[in-house]
Design an enzyme around this catalytic site. Structure first.
Site, PDB file in Angstrom:
ATOM      1  N   ASP A  44       0.841  -1.211   0.000  1.00  0.00           N
ATOM      2  CA  ASP A  44       0.000   0.000   0.000  1.00  0.00           C
ATOM      3  C   ASP A  44       0.874   1.259   0.000  1.00  0.00           C
ATOM      4  OD1 ASP A  44      -1.617   2.225   1.161  1.00  0.00           O
ATOM      5  OD2 ASP A  44      -3.152   0.675   1.307  1.00  0.00           O
ATOM      6  N   ARG A  46       0.570   4.069   1.066  1.00  0.00           N
ATOM      7  CA  ARG A  46       0.493   4.983   2.209  1.00  0.00           C
ATOM      8  C   ARG A  46       1.344   4.549   3.390  1.00  0.00           C
ATOM      9  NH1 ARG A  46      -5.929   4.391   2.327  1.00  0.00           N
ATOM     10  NH2 ARG A  46      -5.191   2.247   2.044  1.00  0.00           N
TER      11      ARG A  46
HETATM   12 ZN   LIG Z   1      -2.494  -3.225   2.880  1.00  0.00          ZN
END
Ligand SMILES: [Zn+2]
Length: 212
Positions: A44, A46
């Site tokens: 991900d 982030r």
């Molecule tokens: Zn994830």
């Protein structure tokens, strides 16, 4: 949204500041790496461990994949990418700690809970579904506890159970077990909540994650 042209501008900033100002450090790193910690995190965008832990190049050895998962020790034919990285970190680099960091709003964990991709063919979600089937046991634990509830609280429970699955699978590797028993390797479960930027650490005695 950042595209590669933007990234090249970032590269030029890095060359002018990050790289040239730390020239000595890079000369050292040119000789080899000796990170003390391995981090297993989600792909991900982030949740970049180097950013979250404010580390410098050479300090952490990172594997990122869908849902920050470690598969169990398996000798079946196949391309065991995570196992290869783990083996290298533990046996060659000799890291002293392995941190598994799950995170909030994890799409992989959400799909593991919903089983939305269960009929998808490879290349259309099937690879993801197959990978996150590593969480099927954790899914049962969460569903037993919460039933059909799919609130954010339940998603978080799934994300945190996922960290426990990866820790248990790490311990299925003989090299990890032996070194942990000898006290030369420590495993840490962590969870980064995107909503408030708070890192939580797992107490393996109680199974509870608390703010660091
Ligand atoms: Zn994830």
């Amino acid at each position: 949204m950042t595209d590669f042209a933007d990234m090249l501008q970032g590269y030029r900033r890095f060359r002018n500041t990050g790289w040239s100002e730390q020239r000595e450090r890079w000369d050292e790193l040119n000789e080899g790496q000796s990170p003390g910690v391995m981090v297993i995190a989600c792909s991900d965008s982030r949740v970049d461990p180097a950013q979250i832990f404010d580390t410098s190049p050479g300090e952490i050895f990172v594997v990122r994949n869908v849902a920050a998962l470690v598969p169990p020790f398996e000798t079946t034919p196949g391309l065991h990418g995570v196992s290869a990285a783990l083996e290298f970190a533990v046996q060659v680099l000799g890291v002293g700690e392995i941190v598994v960091m799950g995170h909030g709003k994890c799409g992989g964990c959400k799909a593991a809970l919903s089983h939305d991709l269960k009929d998808a063919p490879p290349g259309e979600g099937g690879f993801v579904h197959n990978w996150i089937s590593l969480l099927d046991g954790a899914r049962e634990v969460v569903i037993d506890r919460h039933g059909d509830d799919r609130s954010r609280e339940v998603e978080r429970a799934m994300e945190q159970e996922g960290v426990k699955v990866s820790l248990a699978n790490l311990r299925s590797f003989p090299c990890v077990r032996t070194k942990e028993k000898a006290g030369t390797l420590k495993l840490v479960g962590a969870f980064f909540a995107i909503s408030d930027g708070q890192l939580h650490l797992l107490d393996e005695e109680t199974g509870v994650f608390s703010p660091a």
